[in-house]
Design an enzyme around this catalytic site. Structure first.
Site, PDB file in Angstrom:
ATOM      1  N   THR A  58       0.815  -1.213   0.000  1.00 33.53           N
ATOM      2  CA  THR A  58       0.000   0.000   0.000  1.00 33.53           C
ATOM      3  C   THR A  58       0.847   1.261   0.000  1.00 33.53           C
ATOM      4  O   THR A  58       1.964   1.275   0.543  1.00 33.53           O
ATOM      5  CB  THR A  58      -0.909   0.018   1.246  1.00 33.53           C
ATOM      6  OG1 THR A  58      -1.553   1.293   1.352  1.00 33.53           O
ATOM      7  CG2 THR A  58      -0.110  -0.205   2.518  1.00 33.53           C
ATOM      8  N   TYR A  94      -2.169   0.380   9.852  1.00 31.64           N
ATOM      9  CA  TYR A  94      -2.341  -0.321   8.576  1.00 31.64           C
ATOM     10  C   TYR A  94      -1.060  -0.253   7.760  1.00 31.64           C
ATOM     11  O   TYR A  94      -0.533  -1.279   7.300  1.00 31.64           O
ATOM     12  CB  TYR A  94      -3.517   0.274   7.805  1.00 31.64           C
ATOM     13  CG  TYR A  94      -3.603  -0.218   6.377  1.00 31.64           C
ATOM     14  CD1 TYR A  94      -3.744  -1.573   6.105  1.00 31.64           C
ATOM     15  CD2 TYR A  94      -3.540   0.677   5.312  1.00 31.64           C
ATOM     16  CE1 TYR A  94      -3.816  -2.031   4.789  1.00 31.64           C
ATOM     17  CE2 TYR A  94      -3.614   0.227   3.998  1.00 31.64           C
ATOM     18  CZ  TYR A  94      -3.741  -1.125   3.743  1.00 31.64           C
ATOM     19  OH  TYR A  94      -3.802  -1.573   2.458  1.00 31.64           O
TER      20      TYR A  94
END
Length: 328
Positions: A117, A141
């Site tokens: 990501t 995250y």
């Protein structure tokens, strides 16, 4: 030989399965169906319901199906949720990935393609983010994914496991043939939420933060269409199979759109002037994330859907398809 797709019943994973099948690959999906959907897996693929952290199960699947490559999508992905449940994210995204990598090494898997990501970049201020920039994620995250990147790199150094790490920017849209799309009802993806608001499935759309250092004060993101993203994985896998170097690759289009610009496109394409509420910032959201994509293009990847109106139209059509599915 076959490809194991973890999380293949989810949004991005299901599109990956479609692209692999279209390319003539044998595909095995491993998904615990916690957020994925059994119906999202085409009948041409083999579905195994189970968890990526179950090493005995993964070993059996790899050996029974002659797996030579793993494409790992299974993860939790909601930034604000990661802030309130960091340990859950480290368990699901990092601990289980560590187990999967170990199993891949032990069973002789040759290639490992990892879903990472742009959140690993944190609040980087460069207009375009490059793969070699300092990595300072600002939420659990992003940290959970960065730890997994490090584990893959170390497993390559120690055991020869070949990897491609693909860092996604903002994934959007749906399969142009309406075979799959973003199907989680409470997903937080902006374009999906805006499409639901336009179709009356939500009372309004919340815009989180209007005081960022961006042209209109709202967050700027690089939106990549989901099939284009899946094809980037195919390109990366092909490179690994042909002996190419391990790689870290940004996946985006190299240009961004603000939240308010996206809202305007959704209103224009849908023809609905839905309510928009301006709300305070959410924790963990960087102001701007736009990719420099020279490396993935250098492997031969060419996007086919780099058009925000087309992406929005796909999302709207998929929401209508989901609504018809529920009625039926």
């Amino acid at each position: 030989m076959a490809v194991l797709v973890t999380g293949g019943a989810g949004y991005i994973g299901s599109h990956m399965v479609l692209e692999l099948l279209d390319a003539g690959e044998q595909v095995v999906v491993l998904d615990n169906l916690s957020t994925g959907f059994r119906w999202a897996v085409p009948s041409e693929a083999t579905l195994v319901v189970g968890d990526v952290g179950d090493q005995a199960l993964v070993t059996r699947v790899i050996e029974e199906h002659g797996i030579d490559s793993v494409m790992h999508f299974a993860a939790r992905i909601v930034v604000p949720e990661s802030v309130t449940d960091p340990l859950g994210y480290y368990f699901n995204n990092t601990v289980k990935t560590r187990a999967l990598i170990e199993t891949a090494v032990q069973t002789g898997i040759k290639n490992f393609v990892f879903s990472s990501t742009a959140a690993v970049y944190g609040n980087a201020e460069a207009p375009l983010l490059t793969e070699d920039m300092p990595l300072v994620p600002i939420n659990p995250y992003g940290r959970s994914k960065l730890m997994s990147e490090w584990m893959l790199q170390d497993a390559h150094a120690a055991h020869g496991l070949r990897y491609a790490i693909l860092r996604y920017f903002n994934v959007a849209g749906a399969d142009p043939k309406s075979r799959s799309g973003q199907s989680t009802p409470q997903a937080t993806h902006l374009i999906k939420v805006a499409a639901q608001a336009a179709l009356g499935q939500r009372p309004c759309l919340d815009v989180f933060g209007t005081d960022y250092a961006t042209p209109d004060g709202t967050c700027v993101r690089d939106y990549i269409q989901v099939n284009d993203l899946a094809r980037a994985h195919l390109v990366a896998l092909k490179s690994l199979r042909e002996g190419g170097d391990c790689a870290v690759l940004n996946c985006g289009y190299g240009h961004g759109a603000s939240v308010l610009e996206v809202v305007d496109v959704v209103k224009r394409v849908s023809g609905v002037d839905f309510e928009v509420r301006l709300s305070p910032r959410r924790p963990g959201d960087p102001a701007q994330l736009v990719a420099k994509v020279d490396k993935i293009r250098g492997l031969g990847w060419q996007p086919q859907h780099d058009n925000l109106q087309e992406i929005v139209d796909q999302a709207l059509r998929w929401e209508r398809t989901l609504a018809e599915r529920k009625v039926a």
